[in-house]
Design a protein around this motif. Structure first.
Motif, PDB file in Angstrom:
ATOM      1  N   LEU A  84      72.060 -10.719 -18.578  1.00  0.00           N
ATOM      2  CA  LEU A  84      71.142  -9.865 -19.334  1.00  0.00           C
ATOM      3  C   LEU A  84      70.029  -9.465 -18.384  1.00  0.00           C
ATOM      4  O   LEU A  84      69.544 -10.303 -17.620  1.00  0.00           O
ATOM      5  N   TYR A  85      69.634  -8.198 -18.422  1.00  0.00           N
ATOM      6  CA  TYR A  85      68.554  -7.801 -17.531  1.00  0.00           C
ATOM      7  C   TYR A  85      67.783  -6.617 -18.101  1.00  0.00           C
ATOM      8  O   TYR A  85      68.332  -5.786 -18.818  1.00  0.00           O
ATOM      9  N   PRO A  86      66.475  -6.564 -17.772  1.00  0.00           N
ATOM     10  CA  PRO A  86      65.667  -5.433 -18.230  1.00  0.00           C
ATOM     11  C   PRO A  86      66.068  -4.161 -17.496  1.00  0.00           C
ATOM     12  O   PRO A  86      66.434  -4.205 -16.316  1.00  0.00           O
ATOM     13  N   ALA A  87      66.030  -3.043 -18.203  1.00  0.00           N
ATOM     14  CA  ALA A  87      66.401  -1.754 -17.621  1.00  0.00           C
ATOM     15  C   ALA A  87      65.666  -0.651 -18.381  1.00  0.00           C
ATOM     16  O   ALA A  87      64.905  -0.931 -19.313  1.00  0.00           O
ATOM     17  N   VAL A  88      65.881   0.584 -17.970  1.00  0.00           N
ATOM     18  CA  VAL A  88      65.319   1.740 -18.681  1.00  0.00           C
ATOM     19  C   VAL A  88      66.378   2.823 -18.829  1.00  0.00           C
ATOM     20  O   VAL A  88      67.282   2.934 -18.023  1.00  0.00           O
ATOM     21  N   ASN A  89      66.253   3.603 -19.899  1.00  0.00           N
ATOM     22  CA  ASN A  89      66.992   4.851 -20.063  1.00  0.00           C
ATOM     23  C   ASN A  89      66.039   5.966 -19.714  1.00  0.00           C
ATOM     24  O   ASN A  89      64.851   5.891 -20.039  1.00  0.00           O
ATOM     25  N   ASP A  97      59.160  13.331  -7.587  1.00  0.00           N
ATOM     26  CA  ASP A  97      57.833  13.592  -8.153  1.00  0.00           C
ATOM     27  C   ASP A  97      57.901  14.121  -9.578  1.00  0.00           C
ATOM     28  O   ASP A  97      56.903  14.094 -10.304  1.00  0.00           O
ATOM     29  N   ASP A  98      59.068  14.602 -10.008  1.00  0.00           N
ATOM     30  CA  ASP A  98      59.225  15.125 -11.365  1.00  0.00           C
ATOM     31  C   ASP A  98      59.512  14.019 -12.384  1.00  0.00           C
ATOM     32  O   ASP A  98      59.491  14.271 -13.582  1.00  0.00           O
ATOM     33  N   LEU A  99      59.800  12.802 -11.901  1.00  0.00           N
ATOM     34  CA  LEU A  99      60.032  11.688 -12.818  1.00  0.00           C
ATOM     35  C   LEU A  99      58.725  11.317 -13.512  1.00  0.00           C
ATOM     36  O   LEU A  99      57.671  11.290 -12.894  1.00  0.00           O
ATOM     37  N   SER A 100      58.822  11.013 -14.799  1.00  0.00           N
ATOM     38  CA  SER A 100      57.643  10.661 -15.576  1.00  0.00           C
ATOM     39  C   SER A 100      57.916   9.379 -16.354  1.00  0.00           C
ATOM     40  O   SER A 100      58.986   9.220 -16.957  1.00  0.00           O
ATOM     41  N   LEU A 101      56.948   8.474 -16.355  1.00  0.00           N
ATOM     42  CA  LEU A 101      57.103   7.230 -17.113  1.00  0.00           C
ATOM     43  C   LEU A 101      57.272   7.501 -18.604  1.00  0.00           C
ATOM     44  O   LEU A 101      57.937   6.731 -19.308  1.00  0.00           O
ATOM     45  N   SER A 102      56.700   8.579 -19.094  1.00  0.00           N
ATOM     46  CA  SER A 102      56.810   8.889 -20.526  1.00  0.00           C
ATOM     47  C   SER A 102      58.242   9.260 -20.919  1.00  0.00           C
ATOM     48  O   SER A 102      58.581   9.238 -22.095  1.00  0.00           O
ATOM     49  N   ASP A 103      59.084   9.595 -19.937  1.00  0.00           N
ATOM     50  CA  ASP A 103      60.477   9.927 -20.219  1.00  0.00           C
ATOM     51  C   ASP A 103      61.392   8.701 -20.179  1.00  0.00           C
ATOM     52  O   ASP A 103      62.588   8.820 -20.418  1.00  0.00           O
ATOM     53  N   LEU A 104      60.847   7.539 -19.840  1.00  0.00           N
ATOM     54  CA  LEU A 104      61.638   6.323 -19.715  1.00  0.00           C
ATOM     55  C   LEU A 104      61.475   5.445 -20.945  1.00  0.00           C
ATOM     56  O   LEU A 104      60.378   5.288 -21.465  1.00  0.00           O
ATOM     57  N   LYS A 105      62.593   4.858 -21.390  1.00  0.00           N
ATOM     58  CA  LYS A 105      62.578   3.961 -22.548  1.00  0.00           C
ATOM     59  C   LYS A 105      63.148   2.617 -22.123  1.00  0.00           C
ATOM     60  O   LYS A 105      64.318   2.511 -21.748  1.00  0.00           O
ATOM     61  N   PRO A 106      62.331   1.550 -22.193  1.00  0.00           N
ATOM     62  CA  PRO A 106      62.808   0.215 -21.817  1.00  0.00           C
ATOM     63  C   PRO A 106      63.907  -0.285 -22.750  1.00  0.00           C
ATOM     64  O   PRO A 106      63.928   0.036 -23.940  1.00  0.00           O
ATOM     65  N   LYS A 107      64.817  -1.067 -22.182  1.00  0.00           N
ATOM     66  CA  LYS A 107      65.906  -1.659 -22.956  1.00  0.00           C
ATOM     67  C   LYS A 107      66.399  -2.900 -22.226  1.00  0.00           C
ATOM     68  O   LYS A 107      65.945  -3.204 -21.125  1.00  0.00           O
ATOM     69  N   VAL A 108      67.331  -3.610 -22.826  1.00  0.00           N
ATOM     70  CA  VAL A 108      67.985  -4.757 -22.194  1.00  0.00           C
ATOM     71  C   VAL A 108      69.444  -4.385 -21.988  1.00  0.00           C
ATOM     72  O   VAL A 108      70.115  -3.940 -22.922  1.00  0.00           O
TER      73      VAL A 108
END
Length: 159
Positions: A84-89, A97-108
């Protein structure tokens, strides 16, 4: 060990394709039911001197420790079960530079062990009949991460 055999149900699904509601079908696994925590604890004690209550308490302590470590951001190696490990969608961008934290959703995420992966990938598939179909259908992939209901999966279906 015997080869895993999976029964597959042809399940109806409506999707929007180019703004048109289109009815189609996808394959859905029909499982053998659900095993409770208590049933598994009792089964784990077979041919041992460990009482099922001791097994249950020891397992609960282990699960509490695993839960605490996941909440701290650790990868959890569950041995023969996998990891099991933490990840993001998130979205894919050509420019970093176009990546935004607001576009990422944490998941397991769950990564099965090689043994489990091989058993599932090597499963013998067969169609189920209506008589065999009941409430033991496996949850849709999205259900495992808090997504849509099993009757209306979204996105690309994996084979």
């Amino acid at each position: 060990m015997a080869q895993l055999k999976l029964k597959i149900k042809k399940a109806k699904m409506v999707r929007n394709i180019n703004e048109v509601k289109t009815t189609g079908y996808y394959g859905r696994v029909i499982t053998n039911g659900t095993k409770t925590y208590e049933e598994i604890a009792a089964e784990a004690c077979v041919n041992t001197t460990v009482h099922k209550a001791e097994m249950k308490v020891a397992s609960e302590l282990l699960l509490d420790a695993i839960t605490a470590q996941i909440k701290q951001g650790y990868i959890i190696d569950l041995g023969p079960l996998g990891k099991l490990y933490p990840a993001v969608n998130g979205t894919w961008k050509e420019n970093a530079d176009d990546l935004s934290l607001s576009d990422l959703k944490p998941k397991v995420n769950y990564k099965p062990s090689a043994d489990i992966e091989a058993a599932v990938r090597g499963a013998q598939l067969s169609w189920t009949t209506e008589a065999e179909t009941d409430d033991t259908a496996a949850p849709a992939d999205d259900d495992q991460t808090g997504g849509t209901t099993p009757t209306t999966p979204t996105g690309d279906l994996e084979g």
